[in-house]
Scaffold this motif. Structure first.
Motif, short mmCIF file in Angstrom:
data_model
loop_
_atom_site.label_atom_id
_atom_site.label_comp_id
_atom_site.label_asym_id
_atom_site.label_seq_id
_atom_site.Cartn_x
_atom_site.Cartn_y
_atom_site.Cartn_z
N LEU A 129 38.28 -22.33 -12.28
CA LEU A 129 39.06 -21.14 -12.56
C LEU A 129 39.16 -20.96 -14.08
O LEU A 129 39.67 -21.83 -14.78
CB LEU A 129 40.46 -21.25 -11.97
N VAL A 130 38.64 -19.86 -14.57
CA VAL A 130 38.76 -19.49 -15.98
C VAL A 130 39.75 -18.34 -16.07
O VAL A 130 39.68 -17.40 -15.27
CB VAL A 130 37.39 -19.07 -16.56
N ALA A 131 40.69 -18.42 -17.00
CA ALA A 131 41.71 -17.38 -17.15
C ALA A 131 41.70 -16.85 -18.57
O ALA A 131 41.74 -17.63 -19.53
CB ALA A 131 43.09 -17.92 -16.81
N THR A 132 41.63 -15.55 -18.70
CA THR A 132 41.82 -14.90 -20.00
C THR A 132 43.23 -14.31 -20.02
O THR A 132 43.57 -13.49 -19.18
CB THR A 132 40.80 -13.78 -20.25
N LEU A 133 44.04 -14.77 -20.98
CA LEU A 133 45.38 -14.23 -21.17
C LEU A 133 45.30 -13.20 -22.29
O LEU A 133 45.13 -13.55 -23.45
CB LEU A 133 46.35 -15.36 -21.50
N HIS A 134 45.40 -11.96 -21.93
CA HIS A 134 45.21 -10.87 -22.89
C HIS A 134 46.47 -10.60 -23.71
O HIS A 134 46.39 -10.00 -24.79
CB HIS A 134 44.78 -9.60 -22.15
N ALA A 164 44.62 -23.00 -14.65
CA ALA A 164 43.23 -22.69 -15.04
C ALA A 164 42.52 -23.92 -15.57
O ALA A 164 43.11 -24.76 -16.27
CB ALA A 164 43.23 -21.59 -16.09
N ASP A 165 41.24 -24.02 -15.26
CA ASP A 165 40.43 -25.13 -15.79
C ASP A 165 40.00 -24.85 -17.22
O ASP A 165 39.76 -25.77 -17.99
CB ASP A 165 39.22 -25.33 -14.88
N GLU A 166 39.88 -23.58 -17.59
CA GLU A 166 39.61 -23.17 -18.97
C GLU A 166 40.43 -21.92 -19.26
O GLU A 166 40.53 -21.04 -18.41
CB GLU A 166 38.12 -22.87 -19.20
N VAL A 167 41.01 -21.86 -20.46
CA VAL A 167 41.82 -20.71 -20.87
C VAL A 167 41.18 -20.06 -22.09
O VAL A 167 40.76 -20.74 -23.03
CB VAL A 167 43.27 -21.13 -21.20
N ILE A 168 41.11 -18.72 -22.06
CA ILE A 168 40.54 -17.94 -23.15
C ILE A 168 41.61 -17.00 -23.69
O ILE A 168 42.38 -16.41 -22.93
CB ILE A 168 39.34 -17.10 -22.66
N THR A 169 41.66 -16.87 -25.02
CA THR A 169 42.48 -15.83 -25.65
C THR A 169 41.57 -15.02 -26.58
O THR A 169 40.50 -15.46 -26.96
CB THR A 169 43.65 -16.40 -26.46
N CYS A 170 42.05 -13.83 -26.96
CA CYS A 170 41.21 -12.91 -27.72
C CYS A 170 41.34 -13.08 -29.23
O CYS A 170 40.62 -12.42 -29.98
CB CYS A 170 41.54 -11.47 -27.34
N SER A 171 42.22 -13.95 -29.69
CA SER A 171 42.38 -14.16 -31.12
C SER A 171 43.01 -15.53 -31.36
O SER A 171 43.59 -16.14 -30.45
CB SER A 171 43.28 -13.08 -31.74
N SER A 172 42.89 -16.01 -32.59
CA SER A 172 43.51 -17.28 -32.95
C SER A 172 45.03 -17.17 -32.88
O SER A 172 45.72 -18.13 -32.50
CB SER A 172 43.08 -17.70 -34.36
N ALA A 186 46.52 -26.45 -28.02
CA ALA A 186 45.80 -25.33 -28.66
C ALA A 186 44.32 -25.63 -28.81
O ALA A 186 43.49 -24.72 -28.72
CB ALA A 186 46.42 -25.03 -30.03
N GLY A 187 43.97 -26.89 -29.03
CA GLY A 187 42.57 -27.26 -29.20
C GLY A 187 41.73 -27.06 -27.96
O GLY A 187 40.50 -27.01 -28.04
N ALA A 188 42.39 -26.97 -26.80
CA ALA A 188 41.66 -26.79 -25.54
C ALA A 188 41.52 -25.33 -25.15
O ALA A 188 40.89 -25.01 -24.14
CB ALA A 188 42.37 -27.56 -24.43
N ILE A 189 42.10 -24.42 -25.94
CA ILE A 189 42.04 -22.99 -25.64
C ILE A 189 40.89 -22.37 -26.42
O ILE A 189 40.75 -22.59 -27.63
CB ILE A 189 43.36 -22.30 -26.01
N HIS A 190 40.07 -21.59 -25.74
CA HIS A 190 38.93 -20.94 -26.38
C HIS A 190 39.34 -19.59 -26.96
O HIS A 190 40.09 -18.83 -26.33
CB HIS A 190 37.81 -20.71 -25.36
N VAL A 191 38.84 -19.26 -28.14
CA VAL A 191 39.04 -17.94 -28.72
C VAL A 191 37.73 -17.17 -28.59
O VAL A 191 36.70 -17.57 -29.13
CB VAL A 191 39.45 -18.02 -30.20
N VAL A 192 37.78 -16.08 -27.84
CA VAL A 192 36.63 -15.19 -27.68
C VAL A 192 37.13 -13.77 -27.95
O VAL A 192 37.93 -13.23 -27.19
CB VAL A 192 36.01 -15.27 -26.27
#
Length: 414
Positions: A129-134, A164-172, A186-192
């Motif tokens: 499960l990948v989650a993007t928190l907008h 979620a197994d991976e979390v994405i946010t849209c900015s630092s 924070a180090g485990a959260i991806h910024v895309v």
């Protein structure tokens, strides 16, 4: 990979930037060879008679649009019940119409409104499960969770982030916010970053001739308190003293339009502010292109896709440093910045933009050039696919309810 995206909006059902994000990301992933299915909903307030469930293809993406169930629920008055009903409809449709013949390698949830169906599908299928928190509920309310509904939304965000197994946010900035609010490393959260499709902003329509000869400022976006339009209105008298005849054109709709009208009267700028409502893309593009400056005064902004849209037409950008906006608009390089809520700072930044048109054009060119690198959808899709490929499914989790702290949550952020 086989990718199942779950989103509460997908064009033509668009509430904010999330729907366009999911559309563009899914399209680019499909173009790169991935098998993408989007599970979304029919327009609010419809039913299976007026808008039956459908299964079609949009830009190479299979899109399942799920009809609303019969109960009379309204998003504005029954948000939690409406969201649960939507999630139940999405889940039921996926189990009966999609999964018997198609199984995803990953489930990608977009924001808290689809937490229930996305978590259930990932658990049942045993896939990542990948989650993007907008955005976050606390962020939208300047760090506060003032009522039961706000706390309910916050706790659902926490659940999705934790599961979620991976979390994405849209900015630092959003990465730091999500980390602090939802107890994540924070180090485990991806910024895309979000991206932009430049083709959408190629219209050559011309804006109506301005009333008067003074500079023309434009704000476009939702009319909500966190967007800070009230601060721009408060700065307008200062701006007009330095640049007589300056007008402010406001494009967009929202819950705070009446409040903004009151602020216009309070600051005695009724003849200098025009509310244009929602504009079609061609008219909006023409308006932005004709602006002397586009001003984005947000008090809270997870990313700021409106800044990319303004840059796409070559507009001069003046923006607050709130959240992701400070990463999108680099002060002195691709635009001019000011602190959120700083009324004198808004006036000073606008003054700098209007007083030196040559420098403004140089920054505008730099902003547009950056769209083809940092904010190009093929790059963003490739980065997202890397996250999918590296994700590993965790087991179903029975998590406790999070404790809801009192006071301002941002005051606790390190």
């Amino acid at each position: 990979m086989r990718v199942l995206m779950v989103s509460w909006e997908f064009p033509p059902v668009v509430v904010g930037g999330l729907g366009r994000h999911v559309h563009a990301l899914s399209r680019e992933l499909a173009a790169a060879g991935h098998d993408v299915v989007v599970l979304s909903r029919a327009p609010a307030g419809t039913d299976a008679d007026t808008h039956p469930s459908s299964d079609g293809t949009v830009d190479g993406v299979r899109v399942l649009r799920v009809a609303e169930d019969p109960p009379h629920l309204e998003f504005g008055t029954d948000m939690v019940a409406w969201t649960l009903a939507m999630g139940h409809g999405l889940l039921r449709h996926a189990l009966t119409s999609l999964l018997p013949g198609w199984r995803p390698d990953v489930v990608h949830a977009h924001d808290w409104l689809v937490a229930h169906p996305a978590i259930a599908l990932a658990d049942v299928l045993g896939v990542p499960l990948v989650a993007t928190l907008h955005a976050t509920e606390a962020g939208r309310h300047s760090g506060w969770l003032p009522g039961p509904l706000n706390r309910q939304v916050h706790s659902t965000e926490w659940w999705l982030a934790q599961r979620a197994d991976e979390v994405i946010t849209c900015s630092s900035a959003m990465r730091a916010e999500v980390s602090a609010l939802h107890d994540l490393d924070a180090g485990a959260i991806h910024v895309v970053h979000n991206g932009i499709d430049l083709r959408r902003w190629r219209s050559r329509a011309t804006a109506p001739a301005p009333a008067g000869t003074g500079p023309r400022l434009v704000y476009f976006g939702r009319l909500e308190y966190e967007k800070g339009v009230q601060d721009l209105i408060a700065a307008l008298p200062r701006i007009r003293r330095r640049h007589p005849g300056t007008r402010l054109l406001v494009a967009g709709t929202g819950t705070q339009q009446e409040m903004l009208g009151t602020r216009v009267a309070e600051h005695r700028v009724r003849r200098s502010v025009e509310f244009l409502g929602h504009l079609p893309d061609a008219e909006l593009t023409a308006l932005l292109r004709a602006a002397d400056a586009v001003v984005l005064p947000s008090r809270y902004e997870p990313f700021g896709i409106v800044a990319l849209e303004a840059a796409a037409v070559g507009a001069t950008l003046v923006a607050s440093t709130a959240g992701g906006l400070g990463e999108v608009v680099r002060d002195g390089e691709t635009g001019l910045g000011f602190e959120p809520g700083d009324v004198p700072g808004i006036a000073d930044a606008v003054d700098r933009a209007l007083s030196d048109p040559r420098a403004a054009r140089r920054r505008a060119r730099a902003a547009r050039a950056r769209l083809r690198t940092d904010f190009a959808w093929p790059t963003i899709a490739a980065r997202t696919a890397e996250i999918y490929a590296a994700a590993r499914p965790g087991p179903p989790q029975n998590l406790p309810r999070p404790k809801i702290p009192t006071g301002n949550l941002f005051d606790r952020t390190p």
